[in-house]
Each structure stands twice: as C-alpha cells, then as structure tokens.
Design a protein around this motif. Structure first.
Motif: not given
Length: 483
Positions: A426-438, A470-483
């Motif tokens: 629920r918190c994850l969904a709220e954060l992703l729906r928030n235009p500023h947090k997104r 949380l475990q991750h092997t991301l190599r770059k910054k990730l934004f869940l919006s068009p970049t």
C-alpha cells in the motif's frame, strides 16, 4: 622529464619492435588510461601517457609483460620476467584486471571460434559490424560501446562461451568475478565505457525532460546509430557520464507481472502500474504449477525486446526462501527460481534492462509447514528444492540490473485481518502515485518506503511487524518515469 617518465627514444624503440597484433593488444590494455585517445596509434598513445606522467618504466614493463615480449624486457628495459611478476604482486598495477582477462581470453581463442561468437551475438547486437577479420578484442570494444559488456557485466560473454563449449574460459571469468569481490575497487584504474572513450568531445550533460531531440540523440548513441550534434552540444567533457540513468522511454515502459495469491492487493497494484505506463498482467490465486507456467510464458514474450524494463510483484504465503501460492502441502516454489526466469541468460530480451521484484511474503512458521513434496521445474532437468533451513543469502540476486525488495510478515497478520492489504505494498503504491515522490530514483523511493513501514511498526504488536530486505545490482540510476 620527471622521474616517473620514460625517454621518448625508448618508446620509439619498443613501438618499432611490436607487430600489428601486439599493437592492438597494448592499445586495448590502455583504453581506460587515456579515454580521449581511444582511436590513437600506439606511439601517440604511449607518448600521451608519458606526458601525463601515467607511464613509468614499471608500467612500460607491465605492458610488455602482458603482450609476452619478454625479449624486449631483457634487451631494452634490462629486466627479467620474474622481476616484473614480483613487482606486479606488490605494486599498484597499470592495467585493470578486466582488460588483462580479456587479453588472456583472446590468446586462447581460435579464429573460427571468434567467428562463432560474432554469429551468436547477432541476436544481441544486430547493429554491430560483423567484419570477418574482427578480433576478439575488437568484438569486446564493440560490445562495450553498446553497453553489453563491462567489468561487472560479463554474463553475455559467458553465455557465448557456453554455446561454443569453452568451459575453461567460463572458469576464467568466474575466477575473475570471485577475485573482484574480494579486492578493493580503489585498487584498480577507473573503467571508462568504450562509447564514452570514443567520443571525447561530446558534452554528456543529461538533456532536460522536454528536450526530445537531445533525448533521441542519446538513445541513438546507445544503439550505435549516427548522431548529429548542434554547436551547443559539443564542447569539453562534463564530469557527468551520459549513461548514468537507465533508459525509460518505451511505450509501454515494460511488462508488469502481478501474481496475488492472497487477493487483497491486485486491484490497487494493477491501477498503480498501469498509470505509470506498464502493460499489466495480473493473476490471482495461482497454485505453484500454474505460477510456474505463467512465469515461463511471460519470460518468453518477445514484447520485452521493445520495452525498457520489467516488474514482477508477488504476494503469497511461504517461507523466507519460497512461496506456497495456493497449495496447502508443498515444499514451496523457490524465490531464486522466479528471479532466474528473467535474468539475461533465460530472457535475453531483458539484457541490460532493469528488472524489479517486489515480494510480499506471509511467513508460515516451520512447525506449520508440510514439506512432503518436491517441486520439479522444467528445463535443464533440475530439481529446485526450497527448505526453510537454507541461509537467507540464497535469494540474493547476483546478476546485473536486478532490484529485489522483499517484505516479510507473520502469516497471523492475515488471520487477524483477512481482507486487509499489505501495508508494504500500500505504501509502495501511494509513493508511486504521488507526483512528487515519483520523480525520485527507485532507491530513494525505497528509502521512503522503509521509513513509512518502520514508523508503522512502532504502532503495532511486534508479532505483526513487517521486515524489509532490499538487494540490488543496479548499475545506473532508475526512475520509474520516462527519461
């Protein structure tokens, strides 16, 4: 000339002694030391390193050692192979281990095998020039330019070697990976992406979101297409690397797979990720056999090829290492297997793309688990066994571009409130729906998620508290919006 430099006459003498193949190897070894001279010949490159005080007599002896010109070590530099080896063991090295590894592999490949690698890579890099006389090192440089190979990104090459049955070379790569984990990152020269090295005058400042032309240019670079730069885009190199963010421009952004075996969260999650621009595939109340089939079907979708990311959300009862789905008597479906369906070796269309997993596990106490059967998974005749006594680390993703977020809570939470959604989701969904947090990166969003969940934990009974990993092997910054 300073003490750490070498005489120009010495550079000239050595350069005259090397053949074309040795020139190529030495230039490859030095690519990260002078990225602005990626297309220079060997004499120009060595002279520039010398002027910048990066080429000492010790460094020059290392380069000759790497190309196996031990005669020149003795005749010109007045030293021996054993002396150089002793120096390499105790002194900082000029050449990164990654480039040394690639040169060693190059020495062990036949011309026909390089041709086989070129053929196998057509599916991954269709725009790559497939010259028949291309060397393995030239192939590596092309793959670096496409961001398919890097010091911490060797899975693609491993897969190719597996196809040509060169297990000895795979062992070399695996040994390098293990040693890299043990060594300090600061002990090696900085690796520079080969595409960056080949464009020394390109300004690499990220374009604003409303600059469509600059965004298209940046993507063209990644795909190896020609780019036309305006005067404003050229100039000295910025400190900001152009590929420090994952591309997120496709429509849809990717496939979002939701498997909700509890039934309380799927509507909220489906709406959230569809609004973000994902093609959502939602499944409810699956047993383990059906979930396995679903995972295989989704992993095989060719649509991944045209998407920039993938998301999987799973809600189920289980153990810390497995999920039970709707099955009552089972050993569980291993979480590690779920992740592996979408790694580059199983799903090449997602190679180099971020793959996000959000797992809500309602943990069933060991005393209530009935481990009376084993789950056999199709493929490689492999029996996947999940056991509550297996260490937690088995679920940690070890390959690149994985974001793995798992929340555990005791199954009694469901018994007290059978219809309540997961507070974590629920918190994850709220954060992703928030235009500023997104607008935050996914790592920053998860930090906010941690904060909210642990604030919630302060208000409830300890037996009902959520535990996040949380475990991750991301190599770059990730934004869940068009970049």
């Amino acid at each position: 000339m300073t003490r750490c430099q070498v005489p120009a006459a010495l550079i000239h003498q050595i350069e005259q002694e090397l053949d074309k193949e040795e020139d190529e190897i030495m230039i490859f070894l030095c690519r990260d030391l002078a990225p602005d001279l990626a297309t220079a010949d060997l004499r120009e490159l060595l002279a520039a390193l010398n002027d910048r005080e990066k080429l000492s007599p010790l460094g020059l002896s290392e380069l000759l050692y790497r190309v196996k010109r031990f005669d020149l070590l003795r005749r010109i530099l007045k030293t021996e192979k054993a002396t150089v080896e002793a120096n390499l063991a105790r002194c900082p090295r000029l050449v990164p281990d990654y480039r040394v590894l690639m040169v060693e592999i190059n020495e062990n490949l036949e011309k026909e095998e390089v041709g086989s690698l070129l053929f196998l890579l057509r599916d991954y890099a269709p725009r790559m020039k497939m010259a028949k006389d291309k060397s393995f090192l030239g192939l590596v440089i092309d793959l670096e330019k496409l961001n398919l190979v890097a010091p911490n990104q060797l899975d693609l090459i491993e897969d190719c070697f597996r196809n040509i049955h060169r297990m000895d070379l795979i062992k070399k790569i695996q040994k390098y990976k293990q040693e890299a984990l043990m060594s300090s990152v600061h002990s090696q020269p900085v690796y520079v992406n080969a595409l960056q090295a080949s464009l020394p005058n390109l300004s690499l400042i990220d374009p604003p979101y409303n600059s469509g032309e600059k965004t298209r240019n940046r993507q063209s670079l990644i795909q190896g297409e020609p780019v036309h730069l305006s005067i404003q885009e050229s100039g000295p190199m910025s400190h900001k690397v152009f590929d420090d963010q994952y591309r997120m421009q496709s429509q849809p952004l990717g496939i979002c797979l939701i498997i909700d075996c509890i039934g309380n969260d799927s509507d909220m999650l489906e709406e959230t990720f569809r609004d973000l621009g994902y093609d959502v595939h939602c499944y409810r109340y699956l047993n383990m056999h059906t979930m396995n089939q679903t995972l295989q079907e989704i992993a095989r979708l060719q649509k991944h090829r045209n998407c920039d990311s993938f998301i999987c959300i799973l809600v189920s009862r289980g153990s810390p290492q497995s999920v039970f789905c709707t099955d009552q008597t089972s050993s569980g479906f291993p979480l590690e297997r779920i992740k592996k369906y979408f790694t580059a070796d199983s799903c090449p269309e997602l190679l180099g793309k971020p793959k996000l997993f959000f797992i809500q596990s309602y943990i069933v106490p060991e005393s209530e688990q009935e481990c009376t059967s084993l789950l056999e998974v199709d493929g490689n005749d492999e029996k996947i066994i999940s056991n509550a006594k297996i260490p937690w680390k088995v679920t940690i993703p070890q390959v690149a571009d994985i974001f793995w977020s798992q929340c555990k809570v005791d199954v009694s939470t469901l018994e007290r409130s059978p219809s309540s959604p997961s507070y974590y989701l629920r918190c994850l969904a709220e954060l992703l729906r928030n235009p500023h947090k997104r607008k935050l990166s996914i790592l920053d969003i998860h930090t906010e998620l941690n904060r909210e969940v642990y604030e919630w934990n302060k208000t409830i009974d300890p037996s009902q508290q959520y535990s996040l990993l949380l475990q991750h092997t991301l190599r770059k910054k990730l934004f869940l919006s068009p970049t």
